[in-house]
Design a protein around this motif. Structure first.
Motif, PDB file in Angstrom:
ATOM      1  N   GLU A 198       0.920  -1.141   0.061  1.00  0.00           N
ATOM      2  CA  GLU A 198      -0.079  -0.243   0.072  1.00  0.00           C
ATOM      3  C   GLU A 198       0.803   1.420  -0.031  1.00  0.00           C
ATOM      4  OE1 GLU A 198      -3.393  -0.159  -0.348  1.00  0.00           O
ATOM      5  OE2 GLU A 198      -2.911  -2.442  -0.639  1.00  0.00           O
ATOM      6  N   VAL A 199       1.865   1.267   0.777  1.00  0.00           N
ATOM      7  CA  VAL A 199       2.686   2.340   0.517  1.00  0.00           C
ATOM      8  C   VAL A 199       3.404   2.580  -0.634  1.00  0.00           C
ATOM      9  CG1 VAL A 199       5.041   3.180   1.646  1.00  0.00           C
ATOM     10  CG2 VAL A 199       3.381   2.002   3.141  1.00  0.00           C
ATOM     11  N   VAL A 200       3.786   1.295  -1.382  1.00  0.00           N
ATOM     12  CA  VAL A 200       4.504   1.642  -2.700  1.00  0.00           C
ATOM     13  C   VAL A 200       3.205   2.359  -3.563  1.00  0.00           C
ATOM     14  CG1 VAL A 200       5.036   0.373  -4.791  1.00  0.00           C
ATOM     15  CG2 VAL A 200       6.010  -0.222  -2.585  1.00  0.00           C
ATOM     16  N   LYS A 201       2.082   1.923  -3.536  1.00  0.00           N
ATOM     17  CA  LYS A 201       0.985   2.350  -4.440  1.00  0.00           C
ATOM     18  C   LYS A 201       0.954   3.955  -4.380  1.00  0.00           C
ATOM     19  CE  LYS A 201      -3.143   0.245  -4.345  1.00  0.00           C
ATOM     20  NZ  LYS A 201      -4.045  -0.622  -3.753  1.00  0.00           N
ATOM     21  N   ARG A 202       0.947   4.434  -2.899  1.00  0.00           N
ATOM     22  CA  ARG A 202       0.932   5.759  -2.679  1.00  0.00           C
ATOM     23  C   ARG A 202       2.058   6.687  -2.968  1.00  0.00           C
ATOM     24  NH1 ARG A 202      -3.548   7.416  -2.708  1.00  0.00           N
ATOM     25  NH2 ARG A 202      -2.931   9.342  -1.858  1.00  0.00           N
ATOM     26  N   ALA A 203       3.244   5.767  -3.021  1.00  0.00           N
ATOM     27  CA  ALA A 203       4.543   6.528  -3.622  1.00  0.00           C
ATOM     28  C   ALA A 203       4.308   6.990  -5.104  1.00  0.00           C
ATOM     29  CB  ALA A 203       5.627   5.736  -3.176  1.00  0.00           C
ATOM     30  N   LEU A 204       3.884   5.964  -6.006  1.00  0.00           N
ATOM     31  CA  LEU A 204       3.309   5.903  -7.115  1.00  0.00           C
ATOM     32  C   LEU A 204       2.576   6.929  -7.541  1.00  0.00           C
ATOM     33  CD1 LEU A 204       3.878   2.103  -8.154  1.00  0.00           C
ATOM     34  CD2 LEU A 204       5.487   3.944  -8.691  1.00  0.00           C
ATOM     35  N   HIS A 205       1.428   6.934  -6.774  1.00  0.00           N
ATOM     36  CA  HIS A 205       0.357   7.703  -6.973  1.00  0.00           C
ATOM     37  C   HIS A 205       1.038   9.306  -6.930  1.00  0.00           C
ATOM     38  CE1 HIS A 205      -3.481  10.009  -6.482  1.00  0.00           C
ATOM     39  NE2 HIS A 205      -3.105  10.513  -5.427  1.00  0.00           N
ATOM     40  N   HIS A 206       1.955   9.538  -5.992  1.00  0.00           N
ATOM     41  CA  HIS A 206       2.276  11.180  -5.922  1.00  0.00           C
ATOM     42  C   HIS A 206       3.645  11.137  -6.786  1.00  0.00           C
ATOM     43  CE1 HIS A 206       0.000  12.241  -2.703  1.00  0.00           C
ATOM     44  NE2 HIS A 206       0.235  11.252  -1.818  1.00  0.00           N
ATOM     45  N   ASN A 207       3.973  10.044  -7.389  1.00  0.00           N
ATOM     46  CA  ASN A 207       5.083  10.301  -8.429  1.00  0.00           C
ATOM     47  C   ASN A 207       6.466  10.732  -7.841  1.00  0.00           C
ATOM     48  OD1 ASN A 207       6.447   9.898 -10.846  1.00  0.00           O
ATOM     49  ND2 ASN A 207       6.409  12.019 -11.473  1.00  0.00           N
ATOM     50  N   ALA A 208       6.499  10.023  -6.422  1.00  0.00           N
ATOM     51  CA  ALA A 208       7.393  10.505  -5.492  1.00  0.00           C
ATOM     52  C   ALA A 208       8.852   9.970  -5.826  1.00  0.00           C
ATOM     53  CB  ALA A 208       7.144  10.039  -4.090  1.00  0.00           C
ATOM     54  N   ALA A 209      10.171  10.749  -5.652  1.00  0.00           N
ATOM     55  CA  ALA A 209      11.357  10.216  -5.706  1.00  0.00           C
ATOM     56  C   ALA A 209      11.789   9.507  -4.411  1.00  0.00           C
ATOM     57  CB  ALA A 209      12.035  11.369  -6.492  1.00  0.00           C
ATOM     58  N   ALA A 210      11.285  10.224  -3.296  1.00  0.00           N
ATOM     59  CA  ALA A 210      11.832   9.756  -1.945  1.00  0.00           C
ATOM     60  C   ALA A 210      10.647   9.888  -1.016  1.00  0.00           C
ATOM     61  CB  ALA A 210      13.063  10.782  -1.586  1.00  0.00           C
ATOM     62  N   ILE A 211      10.759   9.268   0.235  1.00  0.00           N
ATOM     63  CA  ILE A 211       9.919   9.222   1.214  1.00  0.00           C
ATOM     64  C   ILE A 211      10.359   9.429   2.536  1.00  0.00           C
ATOM     65  CG2 ILE A 211       9.663   6.929   1.435  1.00  0.00           C
ATOM     66  CD1 ILE A 211       6.448   7.045   1.723  1.00  0.00           C
ATOM     67  N   ILE A 212       9.803  10.018   3.478  1.00  0.00           N
ATOM     68  CA  ILE A 212      10.134  10.053   5.094  1.00  0.00           C
ATOM     69  C   ILE A 212       9.223   9.421   5.763  1.00  0.00           C
ATOM     70  CG2 ILE A 212      10.915  11.469   6.876  1.00  0.00           C
ATOM     71  CD1 ILE A 212      11.955  13.550   5.211  1.00  0.00           C
ATOM     72  N   PHE A 213       9.380   8.408   6.617  1.00  0.00           N
ATOM     73  CA  PHE A 213       8.399   7.858   7.370  1.00  0.00           C
ATOM     74  C   PHE A 213       8.189   8.426   8.732  1.00  0.00           C
ATOM     75  CE2 PHE A 213       9.029   4.330   4.235  1.00  0.00           C
ATOM     76  CZ  PHE A 213       7.854   4.380   3.703  1.00  0.00           C
ATOM     77  N   ALA A 214       7.332   8.358   9.592  1.00  0.00           N
ATOM     78  CA  ALA A 214       7.227   8.655  10.880  1.00  0.00           C
ATOM     79  C   ALA A 214       6.234   7.963  11.566  1.00  0.00           C
ATOM     80  CB  ALA A 214       7.175  10.136  11.068  1.00  0.00           C
ATOM     81  N   HIS A 215       6.372   7.471  12.984  1.00  0.00           N
ATOM     82  CA  HIS A 215       5.230   7.023  13.855  1.00  0.00           C
ATOM     83  C   HIS A 215       5.456   7.403  14.925  1.00  0.00           C
ATOM     84  CE1 HIS A 215       7.911   3.441  14.176  1.00  0.00           C
ATOM     85  NE2 HIS A 215       6.896   3.157  15.415  1.00  0.00           N
TER      86      HIS A 215
END
Length: 224
Positions: free
Chosen positions: A156-173
């Motif tokens: 699901e995270v990969v799907k959201r990254a592709l949706h945004h056409n992201a090149a990078a991501i920062i996670f937090a919890h």
């Protein structure tokens, strides 16, 4: 003694205008927000009681409406005002993240994440999606869970990254326990997410854990 009867140099509002907000105590800042006290208590007295009752600003900001309104002198109007202030601060920080290289302003990222996650009663997992220039595209709550755990699905995270056409991501919890230390499960999850996102050329730049007023960085610990 009511605040208007205090020496001008000791009144919170006048002190702020003369010396700046950073020179005021938590109680003085909160008193300016409250504006008035209740019978027998000035706004500063009431602010001190609130901070003691909620164990500081973090606890106060995280209180839900029912708990907040149980305090004498508080009510739905004050709760709504407080939530509006917090949301405006969060949005201002989000705007700041979108105006330049996110990675060049690590404190802004930390401030945004603390304001978004600190004090929550259950775990929330956030993704900040970045373009190739490390500018923020979007910040999303990806998953939420219980007091002690959240189920995060790399697909699901990969799907959201592709949706945004992201090149990078920062996670937090967040850790509702207040201990901002990574568990073995946190490290395994981060590794799994990094591997899954690498397949679609999305870099994982960092993973923050929020708790106890701090934001622990996986990158700074050498865990990314």
């Amino acid at each position: 003694m009511a605040i208007p009867d205090w020496p001008e140099s000791e009144r919170p509002r006048e002190k702020l205008l003369k010396n700046g907000a950073t020179n005021l105590s938590d109680a003085e800042l909160l008193a300016i927000f409250l504006r008035t006290g209740i019978k027998g208590k000035s706004a500063v007295d009431l602010a001190r009681e609130l901070l003691k009752h909620f164990d500081g600003l973090t606890g106060l900001f995280a209180a839900n409406q029912v708990i907040f309104c149980q305090v004498p002198g508080m009510g739905p109007a004050k709760y709504a005002q407080l939530q509006a202030v917090l949301e405006m601060a969060r949005r201002a920080l989000e705007e700041k993240l979108k105006t330049g290289d996110t990675m060049s302003s690590p404190e802004s990222v930390r401030d945004y994440l603390r304001l978004s996650l600190e004090g929550k009663k259950h775990e929330i997992f956030i993704g900040i999606f970045l373009d190739s220039q490390n500018r923020t595209i979007a910040a999303e709550e990806l998953f939420n869970g219980t007091l002690t755990q959240t189920s995060v699905y790399p697909r699901e995270v990969v799907k959201r990254a592709l949706h945004h056409n992201a090149a990078a991501i920062i996670f937090a919890h967040n850790h509702p326990s207040g201990v901002a230390e990574p568990s073995q499960a946190d490290e395994i999850l981060t590794h799994s997410l990094k591997q899954a996102l690498a397949l679609v050329d999305v870099k994982v730049l960092d993973h923050f854990i929020i708790g106890g007023g701090t934001a622990m960085s996986f990158a700074e610990r050498g865990l990314i």
